[in-house]
Design an enzyme around this catalytic site. Structure first.
Site, PDB file in Angstrom:
ATOM      1  N   ASP A  10     -12.690   1.871   2.384  1.00  0.00           N
ATOM      2  CA  ASP A  10     -13.243   1.585   1.044  1.00  0.00           C
ATOM      3  C   ASP A  10     -12.822   0.183   0.607  1.00  0.00           C
ATOM      4  O   ASP A  10     -12.139   0.024  -0.391  1.00  0.00           O
ATOM      5  CB  ASP A  10     -12.759   2.633   0.026  1.00  0.00           C
ATOM      6  CG  ASP A  10     -11.242   2.659  -0.138  1.00  0.00           C
ATOM      7  OD1 ASP A  10     -10.519   2.238   0.792  1.00  0.00           O
ATOM      8  OD2 ASP A  10     -10.768   3.081  -1.220  1.00  0.00           O
ATOM      9  N   HIS A 240      -0.278  -0.988   2.739  1.00  0.00           N
ATOM     10  CA  HIS A 240      -0.729   0.386   3.003  1.00  0.00           C
ATOM     11  C   HIS A 240      -1.629   0.506   4.245  1.00  0.00           C
ATOM     12  O   HIS A 240      -1.236   1.055   5.270  1.00  0.00           O
ATOM     13  CB  HIS A 240      -1.492   0.920   1.792  1.00  0.00           C
ATOM     14  CG  HIS A 240      -0.693   0.970   0.532  1.00  0.00           C
ATOM     15  ND1 HIS A 240       0.438   1.739   0.391  1.00  0.00           N
ATOM     16  CD2 HIS A 240      -0.871   0.358  -0.660  1.00  0.00           C
ATOM     17  CE1 HIS A 240       0.923   1.601  -0.830  1.00  0.00           C
ATOM     18  NE2 HIS A 240       0.150   0.765  -1.489  1.00  0.00           N
TER      19      HIS A 240
HETATM   20  C1  BDR Z   1      -4.542   3.311  -0.780  1.00  0.00           C
HETATM   21  O1  BDR Z   1      -5.326   3.299  -1.983  1.00  0.00           O
HETATM   22  C2  BDR Z   1      -6.249   2.236  -1.954  1.00  0.00           C
HETATM   23  O2  BDR Z   1      -6.288   1.607  -3.202  1.00  0.00           O
HETATM   24  C3  BDR Z   1      -5.778   1.296  -0.876  1.00  0.00           C
HETATM   25  O3  BDR Z   1      -6.844   0.601  -0.280  1.00  0.00           O
HETATM   26  C4  BDR Z   1      -5.106   2.227   0.104  1.00  0.00           C
HETATM   27  O4  BDR Z   1      -6.021   2.780   1.002  1.00  0.00           O
HETATM   28  C5  BDR Z   1      -3.081   3.113  -1.139  1.00  0.00           C
HETATM   29  O5  BDR Z   1      -2.629   4.157  -1.950  1.00  0.00           O
HETATM   30 CA    CA Z   2      -8.204   1.720   1.349  1.00  0.00          CA
END
Ligand code: BDR
Ligand code: CA
Length: 314
Positions: A10, A240
Protein backbone atom coordinates in the site's frame (compact mmCIF):
# COMPACT_ATOMS: atom_id res chain seq x y z
CA UNK A 1 18.45 -19.51 -6.70
CA UNK A 2 16.53 -16.26 -6.39
CA UNK A 3 13.44 -16.39 -4.19
CA UNK A 4 10.21 -15.79 -6.11
CA UNK A 5 8.12 -13.21 -4.30
CA UNK A 6 4.91 -11.24 -4.68
CA UNK A 7 4.83 -8.04 -2.65
CA UNK A 8 1.33 -7.03 -1.57
CA UNK A 9 1.67 -3.35 -0.79
CA UNK A 10 0.00 0.00 0.00
CA UNK A 11 2.74 2.48 -0.94
CA UNK A 12 3.43 4.31 1.48
CA UNK A 13 6.87 5.69 2.30
CA UNK A 14 8.33 2.59 3.95
CA UNK A 15 6.74 0.48 1.21
CA UNK A 16 8.80 2.51 -1.28
CA UNK A 17 12.01 1.71 0.62
CA UNK A 18 10.98 -1.97 0.63
CA UNK A 19 10.05 -2.16 -3.05
CA UNK A 20 13.27 -0.51 -4.24
CA UNK A 21 15.28 -2.90 -2.06
CA UNK A 22 13.49 -5.98 -3.41
CA UNK A 23 13.86 -4.85 -7.02
CA UNK A 24 17.54 -4.05 -6.49
CA UNK A 25 18.50 -7.20 -4.56
CA UNK A 26 19.96 -10.14 -6.45
CA UNK A 27 18.22 -12.45 -3.99
CA UNK A 28 14.70 -11.88 -5.27
CA UNK A 29 12.74 -12.57 -8.38
CA UNK A 30 9.85 -10.14 -7.92
CA UNK A 31 6.96 -11.73 -9.84
CA UNK A 32 4.68 -8.79 -9.22
CA UNK A 33 3.37 -6.10 -6.94
CA UNK A 34 -0.24 -6.32 -5.84
CA UNK A 35 -1.70 -3.08 -4.57
CA UNK A 36 -4.09 -2.69 -1.68
CA UNK A 37 -5.67 0.40 -0.04
CA UNK A 38 -4.09 1.41 3.27
CA UNK A 39 -1.71 4.33 3.36
CA UNK A 40 -3.84 5.90 0.59
CA UNK A 41 -6.77 4.96 -1.66
CA UNK A 42 -6.46 1.95 -3.99
CA UNK A 43 -6.28 4.32 -6.99
CA UNK A 44 -3.35 6.11 -5.40
CA UNK A 45 -1.48 3.04 -4.10
CA UNK A 46 -1.80 1.34 -7.51
CA UNK A 47 -0.46 4.50 -9.17
CA UNK A 48 2.38 4.68 -6.61
CA UNK A 49 3.31 1.03 -7.16
CA UNK A 50 3.52 1.64 -10.92
CA UNK A 51 5.58 4.78 -10.35
CA UNK A 52 8.02 2.98 -8.04
CA UNK A 53 8.55 0.16 -10.54
CA UNK A 54 9.25 2.77 -13.21
CA UNK A 55 11.67 4.70 -10.98
CA UNK A 56 13.47 1.43 -10.31
CA UNK A 57 13.75 0.79 -14.05
CA UNK A 58 12.19 -2.62 -13.49
CA UNK A 59 9.87 -4.70 -15.61
CA UNK A 60 7.46 -5.97 -13.00
CA UNK A 61 3.68 -6.29 -13.29
CA UNK A 62 1.44 -4.36 -10.92
CA UNK A 63 -2.10 -5.53 -10.17
CA UNK A 64 -4.77 -3.43 -8.53
CA UNK A 65 -6.51 -5.04 -5.58
CA UNK A 66 -9.02 -4.33 -2.84
CA UNK A 67 -10.16 -0.81 -2.01
CA UNK A 68 -11.93 -1.65 1.25
CA UNK A 69 -11.55 -4.05 4.15
CA UNK A 70 -13.56 -7.28 4.38
CA UNK A 71 -16.08 -6.32 7.06
CA UNK A 72 -15.34 -3.06 8.82
CA UNK A 73 -15.68 0.43 7.43
CA UNK A 74 -12.43 1.66 5.93
CA UNK A 75 -10.26 3.63 8.36
CA UNK A 76 -9.07 7.15 7.53
CA UNK A 77 -5.93 7.24 5.40
CA UNK A 78 -2.86 8.27 7.46
CA UNK A 79 -2.13 11.42 5.46
CA UNK A 80 -0.23 13.00 8.34
CA UNK A 81 2.31 10.15 8.12
CA UNK A 82 2.59 9.37 4.40
CA UNK A 83 1.14 12.53 2.81
CA UNK A 84 -2.06 13.02 0.79
CA UNK A 85 -0.54 11.01 -2.07
CA UNK A 86 1.10 8.35 0.10
CA UNK A 87 4.49 9.50 -1.16
CA UNK A 88 5.04 12.54 1.06
CA UNK A 89 3.85 14.87 -1.71
CA UNK A 90 6.32 13.47 -4.25
CA UNK A 91 4.28 10.87 -6.15
CA UNK A 92 5.13 11.27 -9.85
CA UNK A 93 2.09 12.73 -11.58
CA UNK A 94 2.16 10.35 -14.53
CA UNK A 95 3.22 6.77 -15.13
CA UNK A 96 3.92 5.21 -18.51
CA UNK A 97 2.48 1.74 -17.86
CA UNK A 98 -0.93 0.60 -16.68
CA UNK A 99 -1.76 -2.04 -14.12
CA UNK A 100 -2.45 -5.52 -15.50
CA UNK A 101 -6.06 -6.29 -16.36
CA UNK A 102 -6.44 -8.99 -13.74
CA UNK A 103 -7.49 -8.15 -10.18
CA UNK A 104 -4.70 -8.57 -7.63
CA UNK A 105 -6.52 -11.51 -6.04
CA UNK A 106 -6.55 -13.40 -9.36
CA UNK A 107 -2.97 -12.35 -10.07
CA UNK A 108 -1.89 -13.89 -6.75
CA UNK A 109 -3.87 -17.10 -7.29
CA UNK A 110 -2.71 -17.60 -10.90
CA UNK A 111 0.93 -16.81 -10.14
CA UNK A 112 1.07 -19.16 -7.17
CA UNK A 113 -0.64 -21.97 -9.09
CA UNK A 114 1.84 -21.52 -11.93
CA UNK A 115 4.76 -21.78 -9.47
CA UNK A 116 3.62 -24.36 -6.90
CA UNK A 117 5.55 -24.40 -3.60
CA UNK A 118 7.96 -21.72 -4.73
CA UNK A 119 6.28 -18.33 -4.20
CA UNK A 120 6.73 -16.32 -1.01
CA UNK A 121 3.98 -13.76 -0.38
CA UNK A 122 5.27 -10.62 1.32
CA UNK A 123 2.28 -8.54 2.46
CA UNK A 124 3.34 -5.11 3.73
CA UNK A 125 -0.11 -3.52 3.89
CA UNK A 126 -3.57 -4.52 5.16
CA UNK A 127 -4.13 -8.24 4.54
CA UNK A 128 -7.35 -7.90 2.52
CA UNK A 129 -5.99 -9.15 -0.83
CA UNK A 130 -4.38 -12.15 0.80
CA UNK A 131 -7.54 -13.09 2.70
CA UNK A 132 -9.67 -12.69 -0.44
CA UNK A 133 -7.26 -14.92 -2.35
CA UNK A 134 -7.48 -17.57 0.39
CA UNK A 135 -11.27 -17.35 0.37
CA UNK A 136 -11.47 -17.69 -3.42
CA UNK A 137 -8.82 -20.41 -3.70
CA UNK A 138 -8.44 -22.41 -0.49
CA UNK A 139 -5.77 -24.52 -2.25
CA UNK A 140 -3.52 -21.46 -2.07
CA UNK A 141 -2.48 -22.33 1.48
CA UNK A 142 -0.88 -25.58 0.34
CA UNK A 143 0.64 -24.07 -2.82
CA UNK A 144 2.39 -21.02 -1.37
CA UNK A 145 5.95 -21.50 -0.11
CA UNK A 146 5.41 -19.15 2.83
CA UNK A 147 3.99 -15.80 3.89
CA UNK A 148 6.32 -13.22 5.45
CA UNK A 149 4.18 -10.29 6.55
CA UNK A 150 4.82 -6.90 8.11
CA UNK A 151 2.21 -6.38 10.77
CA UNK A 152 1.15 -6.86 14.36
CA UNK A 153 2.88 -6.63 17.70
CA UNK A 154 3.36 -9.46 20.17
CA UNK A 155 4.94 -7.75 23.16
CA UNK A 156 4.67 -4.05 22.38
CA UNK A 157 1.79 -1.60 22.15
CA UNK A 158 0.39 -0.82 18.73
CA UNK A 159 1.31 2.21 16.67
CA UNK A 160 -2.16 3.47 15.69
CA UNK A 161 -3.95 2.59 18.91
CA UNK A 162 -2.43 1.32 22.17
CA UNK A 163 -3.54 -2.13 21.00
CA UNK A 164 -3.07 -2.27 17.25
CA UNK A 165 -0.44 -1.99 14.57
CA UNK A 166 -1.65 -0.21 11.41
CA UNK A 167 -1.77 -3.06 8.89
CA UNK A 168 -3.73 -5.33 11.23
CA UNK A 169 -5.96 -2.47 12.45
CA UNK A 170 -6.96 -1.67 8.87
CA UNK A 171 -8.47 -5.12 8.34
CA UNK A 172 -8.51 -7.30 11.46
CA UNK A 173 -10.82 -9.91 9.91
CA UNK A 174 -8.44 -10.44 7.00
CA UNK A 175 -5.51 -10.76 9.39
CA UNK A 176 -7.38 -13.31 11.48
CA UNK A 177 -7.96 -15.42 8.33
CA UNK A 178 -4.27 -15.27 7.43
CA UNK A 179 -3.11 -16.30 10.92
CA UNK A 180 -5.71 -19.09 11.11
CA UNK A 181 -4.82 -20.70 7.77
CA UNK A 182 -2.68 -23.79 7.55
CA UNK A 183 0.41 -22.36 5.87
CA UNK A 184 3.83 -21.15 6.92
CA UNK A 185 3.54 -17.59 8.23
CA UNK A 186 6.20 -15.28 9.62
CA UNK A 187 4.79 -12.29 11.52
CA UNK A 188 7.33 -9.51 11.45
CA UNK A 189 5.76 -6.75 13.48
CA UNK A 190 6.68 -3.87 15.71
CA UNK A 191 8.67 -6.09 18.10
CA UNK A 192 11.29 -6.39 15.35
CA UNK A 193 10.84 -3.17 13.38
CA UNK A 194 11.24 -1.00 16.49
CA UNK A 195 14.80 -2.33 16.70
CA UNK A 196 15.63 -0.94 13.25
CA UNK A 197 16.16 2.83 13.25
CA UNK A 198 16.48 4.78 10.02
CA UNK A 199 17.94 8.28 10.44
CA UNK A 200 18.02 11.31 8.17
CA UNK A 201 21.76 10.70 7.85
CA UNK A 202 21.09 7.19 6.54
CA UNK A 203 18.74 8.64 3.93
CA UNK A 204 21.29 11.32 2.99
CA UNK A 205 23.78 8.50 2.34
CA UNK A 206 21.17 6.75 0.20
CA UNK A 207 20.60 9.94 -1.78
CA UNK A 208 24.35 10.18 -2.33
CA UNK A 209 25.00 6.53 -3.21
CA UNK A 210 21.68 5.09 -4.35
CA UNK A 211 21.06 6.93 -7.60
CA UNK A 212 17.63 8.18 -8.65
CA UNK A 213 15.89 5.91 -6.18
CA UNK A 214 17.96 7.15 -3.26
CA UNK A 215 17.22 10.75 -4.23
CA UNK A 216 13.52 10.01 -4.52
CA UNK A 217 13.48 8.32 -1.11
CA UNK A 218 15.13 11.34 0.50
CA UNK A 219 12.50 13.73 -0.88
CA UNK A 220 9.54 11.45 -0.23
CA UNK A 221 10.55 10.65 3.37
CA UNK A 222 10.84 14.28 4.54
CA UNK A 223 7.28 14.39 5.88
CA UNK A 224 7.64 10.88 7.32
CA UNK A 225 10.65 12.02 9.36
CA UNK A 226 8.78 15.18 10.40
CA UNK A 227 5.89 13.07 11.66
CA UNK A 228 8.25 10.87 13.68
CA UNK A 229 10.03 13.84 15.24
CA UNK A 230 7.05 16.18 15.78
CA UNK A 231 4.35 13.67 16.76
CA UNK A 232 6.09 10.52 17.99
CA UNK A 233 9.09 12.34 19.46
CA UNK A 234 11.77 10.28 17.69
CA UNK A 235 14.73 11.53 15.69
CA UNK A 236 14.56 8.38 13.53
CA UNK A 237 11.92 6.23 11.81
CA UNK A 238 11.13 2.62 12.48
CA UNK A 239 12.06 0.67 9.38
CA UNK A 240 8.85 -1.37 9.03
CA UNK A 241 8.23 -2.73 5.54
CA UNK A 242 11.84 -3.20 4.37
CA UNK A 243 12.47 -5.38 7.42
CA UNK A 244 10.00 -8.00 6.15
CA UNK A 245 11.91 -8.25 2.86
CA UNK A 246 15.22 -8.31 4.67
CA UNK A 247 13.95 -11.14 6.86
CA UNK A 248 13.52 -13.20 3.66
CA UNK A 249 17.11 -12.55 2.63
CA UNK A 250 18.82 -12.52 6.05
CA UNK A 251 16.70 -14.42 8.61
CA UNK A 252 19.72 -14.76 10.89
CA UNK A 253 19.35 -11.06 11.74
CA UNK A 254 16.02 -11.71 13.52
CA UNK A 255 14.98 -13.70 16.60
CA UNK A 256 11.84 -15.77 16.08
CA UNK A 257 9.50 -17.59 18.45
CA UNK A 258 7.16 -20.39 17.38
CA UNK A 259 3.69 -19.22 18.38
CA UNK A 260 0.02 -19.07 17.47
CA UNK A 261 -1.60 -15.72 16.75
CA UNK A 262 -5.19 -14.54 17.12
CA UNK A 263 -6.55 -11.13 16.21
CA UNK A 264 -9.10 -9.08 18.15
CA UNK A 265 -11.70 -8.09 15.54
CA UNK A 266 -13.86 -5.58 17.41
CA UNK A 267 -14.03 -3.24 20.35
CA UNK A 268 -11.37 -0.91 21.69
CA UNK A 269 -8.62 -3.49 21.13
CA UNK A 270 -9.63 -4.14 17.51
CA UNK A 271 -6.57 -5.09 15.47
CA UNK A 272 -4.57 -6.33 18.42
CA UNK A 273 -2.52 -9.44 17.70
CA UNK A 274 -2.24 -11.85 20.63
CA UNK A 275 0.67 -14.26 20.28
CA UNK A 276 0.78 -17.44 22.33
CA UNK A 277 4.22 -19.06 22.46
CA UNK A 278 3.94 -22.70 21.35
CA UNK A 279 5.30 -24.00 24.66
CA UNK A 280 3.12 -21.89 26.99
CA UNK A 281 -0.58 -21.87 27.98
CA UNK A 282 -1.09 -25.33 26.54
CA UNK A 283 -4.63 -26.67 26.59
CA UNK A 284 -6.22 -23.21 26.62
CA UNK A 285 -9.62 -23.07 24.89
CA UNK A 286 -9.47 -21.14 21.64
CA UNK A 287 -5.80 -21.93 21.13
CA UNK A 288 -5.85 -25.65 20.46
CA UNK A 289 -5.42 -26.60 16.82
CA UNK A 290 -4.32 -23.05 15.94
CA UNK A 291 -1.86 -22.81 13.08
CA UNK A 292 1.78 -22.27 13.92
CA UNK A 293 3.17 -18.77 13.23
CA UNK A 294 6.82 -17.70 13.53
CA UNK A 295 6.73 -14.41 15.42
CA UNK A 296 9.76 -12.14 15.17
CA UNK A 297 10.56 -10.74 18.59
CA UNK A 298 13.64 -8.69 17.83
CA UNK A 299 16.07 -7.66 15.12
CA UNK A 300 19.75 -6.79 14.92
CA UNK A 301 18.89 -3.25 13.83
CA UNK A 302 22.35 -1.97 12.85
CA UNK A 303 23.01 -5.11 10.77
CA UNK A 304 19.60 -4.90 9.06
CA UNK A 305 20.26 -1.29 8.13
CA UNK A 306 23.83 -1.98 7.00
CA UNK A 307 22.53 -4.74 4.73
CA UNK A 308 19.91 -2.38 3.30
CA UNK A 309 22.43 0.38 2.60
CA UNK A 310 24.91 -2.05 1.04
CA UNK A 311 22.21 -3.46 -1.25
CA UNK A 312 21.05 -0.02 -2.36
CA UNK A 313 24.54 1.35 -3.02
CA UNK A 314 25.22 1.56 -6.73
C1 BDR B 1 2.84 -0.37 8.59
O1 BDR B 1 1.76 0.57 8.45
C2 BDR B 1 1.92 1.32 7.27
O2 BDR B 1 1.62 2.67 7.53
C3 BDR B 1 3.35 1.15 6.85
O3 BDR B 1 3.51 1.25 5.46
C4 BDR B 1 3.67 -0.24 7.35
O4 BDR B 1 3.30 -1.22 6.42
C5 BDR B 1 3.59 -0.06 9.87
O5 BDR B 1 2.75 -0.20 10.98
CA1 CA C 1 2.92 -0.62 4.08
Amino acid sequence: MREKIIIDTDPGIDDAFAIFYALRSAQFDVLGLTAVYGNASIEQTTHNALALVELAGADCPVARGAGDPLEIERRAYPTMVHGEDGMGGFAPTTVSKAAVERHAVDFIIDTVRANPSSVTLVPIGPLTNIALALRKAPDLASLVKRVVLMGGAAQLNGNVTPAAEANIYDDPHAAEMVFAADWEVVMLGLDATHDVHLTRDDVAALARDGGVQGQFLQQASEQYFDFHSDVVGLDFCHFHDPSALIYCAKPELFAVQASSVRVVTDGFASGKTIAKPATRFTGQPGWEDRARVSVCLSADGPAVLAHYQATMKL
